[in-house]
Write a protein that holds these residues in place. Structure first.
Motif, short mmCIF file in Angstrom:
data_model
loop_
_atom_site.label_atom_id
_atom_site.label_comp_id
_atom_site.label_asym_id
_atom_site.label_seq_id
_atom_site.Cartn_x
_atom_site.Cartn_y
_atom_site.Cartn_z
N ARG A 33 0.85 -1.18 0.00
CA ARG A 33 0.00 0.00 0.00
C ARG A 33 0.89 1.24 0.00
NH1 ARG A 33 0.97 2.85 4.08
NH2 ARG A 33 1.34 2.07 6.19
N PRO A 34 0.33 2.43 -0.24
CA PRO A 34 1.15 3.65 -0.18
C PRO A 34 1.84 3.80 1.18
CG PRO A 34 -0.94 4.13 -1.24
CD PRO A 34 -1.03 2.71 -0.72
N ARG A 35 3.08 4.25 1.14
CA ARG A 35 3.93 4.50 2.32
C ARG A 35 4.36 3.22 3.02
NH1 ARG A 35 -0.27 7.54 3.08
NH2 ARG A 35 -0.80 6.59 5.10
N ALA A 36 4.23 2.10 2.38
CA ALA A 36 4.68 0.84 2.98
C ALA A 36 6.21 0.80 3.04
CB ALA A 36 4.16 -0.34 2.18
N THR A 37 6.70 -0.11 3.84
CA THR A 37 8.14 -0.31 3.97
C THR A 37 8.51 -1.71 3.50
OG1 THR A 37 8.49 1.24 5.78
CG2 THR A 37 10.06 -0.56 5.61
N ILE A 38 9.54 -1.79 2.67
CA ILE A 38 10.12 -3.07 2.26
C ILE A 38 11.47 -3.17 2.97
CG2 ILE A 38 10.93 -4.49 0.34
CD1 ILE A 38 9.06 -2.83 -1.48
N ALA A 39 11.53 -4.02 3.99
CA ALA A 39 12.74 -4.18 4.80
C ALA A 39 13.55 -5.34 4.26
CB ALA A 39 12.37 -4.41 6.26
N ILE A 40 14.74 -5.06 3.76
CA ILE A 40 15.57 -6.03 3.05
C ILE A 40 16.76 -6.41 3.92
CG2 ILE A 40 16.98 -6.42 1.00
CD1 ILE A 40 15.22 -4.18 -0.33
N TYR A 41 16.87 -7.70 4.25
CA TYR A 41 17.93 -8.12 5.17
C TYR A 41 18.91 -9.11 4.57
CZ TYR A 41 15.26 -12.46 5.88
OH TYR A 41 14.61 -13.64 5.69
N SER A 42 18.71 -9.51 3.31
CA SER A 42 19.61 -10.48 2.70
C SER A 42 19.58 -10.31 1.19
CB SER A 42 19.20 -11.91 3.08
OG SER A 42 20.16 -12.84 2.63
#
Length: 343
Positions: free
Chosen positions: A241-250
């Motif tokens: 959705r708008p303003r979502a966060t994609i947290a990438i750890y690998s």
């Protein structure tokens, strides 16, 4: 004491079991008798030279472990001899990790382990659980701490829910009240993700995963906990959705990411990179406190019933333990360092 060491980078055959004198804790340090040590992908990547040249002539691998404090240095007041603890980042900027019977650590790197949690659970925290906590607490519209209800009303998409970080993210997100969707690659891994607490799973090898996720979250997901951005980023941008966060750890599946600027702009998406070694002390301490609260609530466990099968190796089998993790063993690999917490 017994310790596993390596003096050169290479495959798991460079690991040797040796006898070493136990060090005494200095000011602000504690010594922990390790009962269980956890093995993470970063352990074999450090050992193999994937993070650059060795910074010490001899290294004991292992960031994570659990055991009992058997000595404290001056100035230590919050941790006492006899306390059960779990560790984080034991090997970071230090030569001595948790694959040894006694390890000296800064007091900030140890946290009290509730009596209701086993040493297996304690050794499985560290890198996976702290990474998961960070991934869940950096979104624009979400909380910066986890507690019951903190993620209420939010939907979290966990890529690879059968992995150690994915499993931790599911358990912590459910404890905090989120709706959790997990992508998986097989029915067996779907069973593990559901055992961890995911309400929904999507097999990305079957049908159209974007449609399946959108059917479950018509307004889009709020947080993505991402293990393979090279493969999944295009999907992620279609389901947030708008303003979502994609947290990438690998960087599983590839180290280069193709990004549609227009697609990302249209969502006001936030890309959060997660690497524990540079997140900062306050974030690490917040994670340790929240994870321990989840343990006290009985909301975090290991084993098949919690979606994370456990594989035990003896200390003298550390090379086999490393090889198992390098071969992508499903579940958590632990090293049985000491039979009991005391000699």
């Amino acid at each position: 004491m017994r310790a596993v060491v390596y003096t050169q980078s290479g495959n798991s055959s460079v690991l040797d079991l040796v006898e070493r004198a136990a060090a005494d804790p200095g000011p602000g340090e504690v010594r922990v008798r390790i009962v269980r040590a956890g093995v993470n992908p970063t352990d074999w990547k450090f050992r193999s030279g994937g993070f650059g040249k060795m910074t010490f002539p001899e290294i004991v691998p292992g960031q994570d472990g659990a055991g009992v404090v058997d000595a404290v240095g001056s100035g230590v007041t919050d941790i006492a001899v006899g306390d059960r603890v779990w560790t984080m980042l034991a090997q970071h900027a230090r030569p001595g990790g948790t694959a040894q019977e006694l390890v000296v650590l800064p007091v900030d790197n140890v946290t009290t382990l509730p009596d209701t949690s086993s040493f297996d659970v304690g050794a499985a925290l560290g890198v996976p659980a702290v990474t998961a906590h960070r991934a869940l607490t950096t979104s624009e519209d979400g909380p910066d701490r986890l507690a019951p209800g903190a993620l209420a009303g939010l939907t979290v998409l966990v890529a690879g829910g059968a992995g150690a970080v994915g499993n931790a993210a599911i358990q912590l997100a459910r404890w905090a009240g989120a709706i959790v969707i997990s992508t998986v690659s097989s029915d067996e891994k779907a069973t593990l993700a559901k055992a961890a607490g995911a309400q929904h799973t999507v097999n990305y090898r079957e049908g159209d995963p974007v449609t399946a996720i959108r059917d479950l979250a018509p307004d889009g997901v709020d947080i993505v906990v991402e293990v393979a951005p090279a493969q999944n980023l295009r999907l992620d941008l279609q389901v947030i959705r708008p303003r979502a966060t994609i947290a990438i750890y690998s960087s599983e599946g590839g180290s280069e990411v193709a990004l549609s600027v227009g697609q990302a702009l249209s969502t006001n998406a936030r890309f959060q990179w997660v690497l524990l070694y540079t997140v900062g002390r306050s974030a690490l301490r917040a994670a340790a406190e929240d994870i321990t609260a989840a343990l006290a609530d009985g909301a975090f466990g290991v084993g098949e019933e919690h979606g994370l099968p456990v594989h035990h190796y003896l200390l003298e089998q550390t090379s086999e333990a490393h090889a198992a993790v390098e071969a992508s063993a499903v579940g958590k690999v632990l090293i049985d360092v000491c039979e009991t917490a005391w000699p």
